[in-house]
Design a protein around this motif. Structure first.
Motif, PDB file in Angstrom:
ATOM      1  N   TRP A 163      90.861  73.492 -42.221  1.00  0.00           N
ATOM      2  CA  TRP A 163      90.534  74.082 -40.920  1.00  0.00           C
ATOM      3  C   TRP A 163      90.238  73.045 -39.849  1.00  0.00           C
ATOM      4  O   TRP A 163      89.640  73.361 -38.825  1.00  0.00           O
ATOM      5  N   TRP A 164      90.675  71.799 -40.036  1.00  0.00           N
ATOM      6  CA  TRP A 164      90.427  70.759 -39.040  1.00  0.00           C
ATOM      7  C   TRP A 164      91.045  71.114 -37.691  1.00  0.00           C
ATOM      8  O   TRP A 164      90.558  70.685 -36.641  1.00  0.00           O
ATOM      9  N   TRP A 165      92.120  71.907 -37.693  1.00  0.00           N
ATOM     10  CA  TRP A 165      92.865  72.209 -36.465  1.00  0.00           C
ATOM     11  C   TRP A 165      92.200  73.293 -35.624  1.00  0.00           C
ATOM     12  O   TRP A 165      92.557  73.472 -34.448  1.00  0.00           O
ATOM     13  N   LEU A 166      91.229  74.032 -36.189  1.00  0.00           N
ATOM     14  CA  LEU A 166      90.652  75.163 -35.467  1.00  0.00           C
ATOM     15  C   LEU A 166      89.891  74.750 -34.199  1.00  0.00           C
ATOM     16  O   LEU A 166      90.120  75.345 -33.132  1.00  0.00           O
ATOM     17  N   PRO A 167      88.975  73.752 -34.236  1.00  0.00           N
ATOM     18  CA  PRO A 167      88.282  73.367 -32.994  1.00  0.00           C
ATOM     19  C   PRO A 167      89.218  72.922 -31.876  1.00  0.00           C
ATOM     20  O   PRO A 167      89.070  73.396 -30.739  1.00  0.00           O
ATOM     21  N   PRO A 168      90.209  72.027 -32.128  1.00  0.00           N
ATOM     22  CA  PRO A 168      91.099  71.674 -31.010  1.00  0.00           C
ATOM     23  C   PRO A 168      91.939  72.844 -30.521  1.00  0.00           C
ATOM     24  O   PRO A 168      92.250  72.930 -29.326  1.00  0.00           O
ATOM     25  N   ALA A 169      92.304  73.773 -31.419  1.00  0.00           N
ATOM     26  CA  ALA A 169      93.065  74.943 -30.981  1.00  0.00           C
ATOM     27  C   ALA A 169      92.217  75.835 -30.080  1.00  0.00           C
ATOM     28  O   ALA A 169      92.689  76.320 -29.043  1.00  0.00           O
ATOM     29  N   LEU A 170      90.953  76.038 -30.454  1.00  0.00           N
ATOM     30  CA  LEU A 170      90.054  76.833 -29.612  1.00  0.00           C
ATOM     31  C   LEU A 170      89.775  76.133 -28.287  1.00  0.00           C
ATOM     32  O   LEU A 170      89.656  76.785 -27.245  1.00  0.00           O
ATOM     33  N   LEU A 171      89.676  74.792 -28.330  1.00  0.00           N
ATOM     34  CA  LEU A 171      89.472  74.040 -27.092  1.00  0.00           C
ATOM     35  C   LEU A 171      90.668  74.207 -26.158  1.00  0.00           C
ATOM     36  O   LEU A 171      90.501  74.440 -24.953  1.00  0.00           O
ATOM     37  N   ALA A 172      91.878  74.101 -26.702  1.00  0.00           N
ATOM     38  CA  ALA A 172      93.077  74.262 -25.879  1.00  0.00           C
ATOM     39  C   ALA A 172      93.147  75.672 -25.288  1.00  0.00           C
ATOM     40  O   ALA A 172      93.493  75.847 -24.111  1.00  0.00           O
ATOM     41  N   LEU A 173      92.798  76.681 -26.096  1.00  0.00           N
ATOM     42  CA  LEU A 173      92.799  78.054 -25.598  1.00  0.00           C
ATOM     43  C   LEU A 173      91.756  78.238 -24.501  1.00  0.00           C
ATOM     44  O   LEU A 173      92.022  78.894 -23.481  1.00  0.00           O
ATOM     45  N   SER A 174      90.575  77.644 -24.689  1.00  0.00           N
ATOM     46  CA  SER A 174      89.522  77.753 -23.678  1.00  0.00           C
ATOM     47  C   SER A 174      89.939  77.093 -22.370  1.00  0.00           C
ATOM     48  O   SER A 174      89.716  77.639 -21.283  1.00  0.00           O
ATOM     49  N   VAL A 175      90.542  75.904 -22.473  1.00  0.00           N
ATOM     50  CA  VAL A 175      90.998  75.209 -21.268  1.00  0.00           C
ATOM     51  C   VAL A 175      92.067  76.028 -20.548  1.00  0.00           C
ATOM     52  O   VAL A 175      92.068  76.139 -19.317  1.00  0.00           O
ATOM     53  N   LEU A 176      92.974  76.633 -21.325  1.00  0.00           N
ATOM     54  CA  LEU A 176      94.018  77.467 -20.725  1.00  0.00           C
ATOM     55  C   LEU A 176      93.414  78.666 -19.998  1.00  0.00           C
ATOM     56  O   LEU A 176      93.815  78.999 -18.873  1.00  0.00           O
ATOM     57  N   LEU A 177      92.423  79.303 -20.623  1.00  0.00           N
ATOM     58  CA  LEU A 177      91.768  80.448 -19.986  1.00  0.00           C
ATOM     59  C   LEU A 177      91.016  80.020 -18.728  1.00  0.00           C
ATOM     60  O   LEU A 177      91.019  80.735 -17.715  1.00  0.00           O
ATOM     61  N   ILE A 178      90.367  78.861 -18.782  1.00  0.00           N
ATOM     62  CA  ILE A 178      89.629  78.375 -17.613  1.00  0.00           C
ATOM     63  C   ILE A 178      90.580  78.092 -16.456  1.00  0.00           C
ATOM     64  O   ILE A 178      90.320  78.457 -15.301  1.00  0.00           O
ATOM     65  N   ILE A 179      91.708  77.453 -16.757  1.00  0.00           N
ATOM     66  CA  ILE A 179      92.666  77.113 -15.700  1.00  0.00           C
ATOM     67  C   ILE A 179      93.266  78.374 -15.082  1.00  0.00           C
ATOM     68  O   ILE A 179      93.334  78.516 -13.852  1.00  0.00           O
ATOM     69  N   THR A 180      93.694  79.318 -15.931  1.00  0.00           N
ATOM     70  CA  THR A 180      94.314  80.535 -15.401  1.00  0.00           C
ATOM     71  C   THR A 180      93.310  81.380 -14.618  1.00  0.00           C
ATOM     72  O   THR A 180      93.638  81.921 -13.561  1.00  0.00           O
ATOM     73  N   SER A 181      92.071  81.480 -15.134  1.00  0.00           N
ATOM     74  CA  SER A 181      91.067  82.265 -14.406  1.00  0.00           C
ATOM     75  C   SER A 181      90.691  81.592 -13.094  1.00  0.00           C
ATOM     76  O   SER A 181      90.431  82.268 -12.086  1.00  0.00           O
ATOM     77  N   SER A 182      90.684  80.255 -13.076  1.00  0.00           N
ATOM     78  CA  SER A 182      90.363  79.538 -11.843  1.00  0.00           C
ATOM     79  C   SER A 182      91.465  79.715 -10.807  1.00  0.00           C
ATOM     80  O   SER A 182      91.183  79.893  -9.611  1.00  0.00           O
ATOM     81  N   LEU A 183      92.719  79.671 -11.254  1.00  0.00           N
ATOM     82  CA  LEU A 183      93.828  79.897 -10.324  1.00  0.00           C
ATOM     83  C   LEU A 183      93.787  81.321  -9.768  1.00  0.00           C
ATOM     84  O   LEU A 183      93.987  81.539  -8.563  1.00  0.00           O
ATOM     85  N   ALA A 184      93.524  82.288 -10.660  1.00  0.00           N
ATOM     86  CA  ALA A 184      93.412  83.674 -10.199  1.00  0.00           C
ATOM     87  C   ALA A 184      92.237  83.839  -9.242  1.00  0.00           C
ATOM     88  O   ALA A 184      92.323  84.570  -8.244  1.00  0.00           O
ATOM     89  N   ALA A 185      91.129  83.134  -9.545  1.00  0.00           N
ATOM     90  CA  ALA A 185      89.964  83.203  -8.660  1.00  0.00           C
ATOM     91  C   ALA A 185      90.270  82.599  -7.297  1.00  0.00           C
ATOM     92  O   ALA A 185      89.833  83.117  -6.263  1.00  0.00           O
ATOM     93  N   LEU A 186      91.034  81.511  -7.289  1.00  0.00           N
ATOM     94  CA  LEU A 186      91.376  80.864  -6.024  1.00  0.00           C
ATOM     95  C   LEU A 186      92.252  81.776  -5.165  1.00  0.00           C
ATOM     96  O   LEU A 186      92.032  81.914  -3.950  1.00  0.00           O
ATOM     97  N   VAL A 187      93.232  82.417  -5.802  1.00  0.00           N
ATOM     98  CA  VAL A 187      94.092  83.354  -5.071  1.00  0.00           C
ATOM     99  C   VAL A 187      93.276  84.530  -4.551  1.00  0.00           C
ATOM    100  O   VAL A 187      93.414  84.954  -3.392  1.00  0.00           O
ATOM    101  N   GLY A 188      92.399  85.073  -5.405  1.00  0.00           N
ATOM    102  CA  GLY A 188      91.567  86.189  -4.981  1.00  0.00           C
ATOM    103  C   GLY A 188      90.612  85.806  -3.872  1.00  0.00           C
ATOM    104  O   GLY A 188      90.354  86.599  -2.959  1.00  0.00           O
ATOM    105  N   LEU A 189      90.079  84.579  -3.933  1.00  0.00           N
ATOM    106  CA  LEU A 189      89.162  84.111  -2.892  1.00  0.00           C
ATOM    107  C   LEU A 189      89.860  84.042  -1.537  1.00  0.00           C
ATOM    108  O   LEU A 189      89.300  84.448  -0.508  1.00  0.00           O
TER     109      LEU A 189
END
Length: 224
Positions: free
Chosen positions: A113-139
């Protein structure tokens, strides 16, 4: 006295090193600040390529280990053996690096399970970037009076959370840099590394609560 030459390389004992191949993660107490980055970004992978032993990070160039004994190794630019493969008193495989304090390490072998933390980190970064872009457009749409003002804060909080996360990363990088060079702790970096995660969590939770509360209004084009 003539300068001492590098330790001569010996043939790789493939049978001995076969037991130690796999992924390793830092467990050294002196590396606690950097071990979180090692944990999230993925561990190093020790693998054999022909008669060479390689240490591969998840991202970056692999390092070559030259054998100087059955389970001792050195890097190509080093004179003596600084890396040892061994087992601790509990029978766990360890990779010990005896170099200057900034580079010394004590790494334990990790399982499947060594790959689980980096996979979750990549998913979190992707969610942060997409939500930030959506927030910027909405703002922008809120400021142009195309969306209700009640949606301003829920769309602004992801951007604030991203800023807090970036500030935390800068603070940790600054602290690690100072600790490994001059040993001086910057007050600003310490405050950023301490308060940044709290601000990030607060903005994330508040954004989630407000999003759930005003979710029904997000599709309404009418201006409040």
């Amino acid at each position: 006295m003539p300068p001492r030459g590098p330790a001569p390389a010996v043939p790789l004992d493939t049978a001995a090193v076969a037991l130690y191949l796999g992924h390793y993660r830092s467990a050294a107490p002196r590396q606690e600040l950097t071990s979180i980055a090692n944990y999230l970004a993925g561990s190093g992978n020790l693998r054999r390529q022909g008669n060479l032993l390689l240490v591969e990070p998840l991202i970056g160039k692999a390092g070559t280990l030259l054998p100087t004994g059955q389970l001792t190794f050195r890097l190509p630019n080093q004179q003596t053996a600084t890396i040892v493969l061994a087992q601790d008193k509990e029978g766990r495989r360890v990779l010990i690096t005896s170099m200057p304090i900034a580079q010394a390490d004590y790494a334990l072998a990790v399982g499947f399970w060594w790959w689980l933390p980096p996979a979750l980190l990549a998913l979190s970064v992707l969610l942060i970037i997409t939500s930030s872009l959506a927030a910027l457009v909405g703002l922008v749409r809120v400021l142009r009076h195309k969306l209700p003002r009640a949606q301003l804060l829920p769309r602004l909080l992801p951007l604030l959370a991203l800023g807090a996360l970036a500030t935390t990363a800068w603070g940790l990088a600054s602290l690690i840099g100072h600790l490994t060079t001059d040993g001086h702790l910057s007050t600003v970096a310490s405050v950023a590394a301490s308060l940044g995660p709290l601000v990030f969590v607060a903005c994330t939770v508040a954004g989630l609560v407000l999003t759930v509360r005003y979710f029904g209004r997000f599709r309404r084009p009418a201006v409040a």
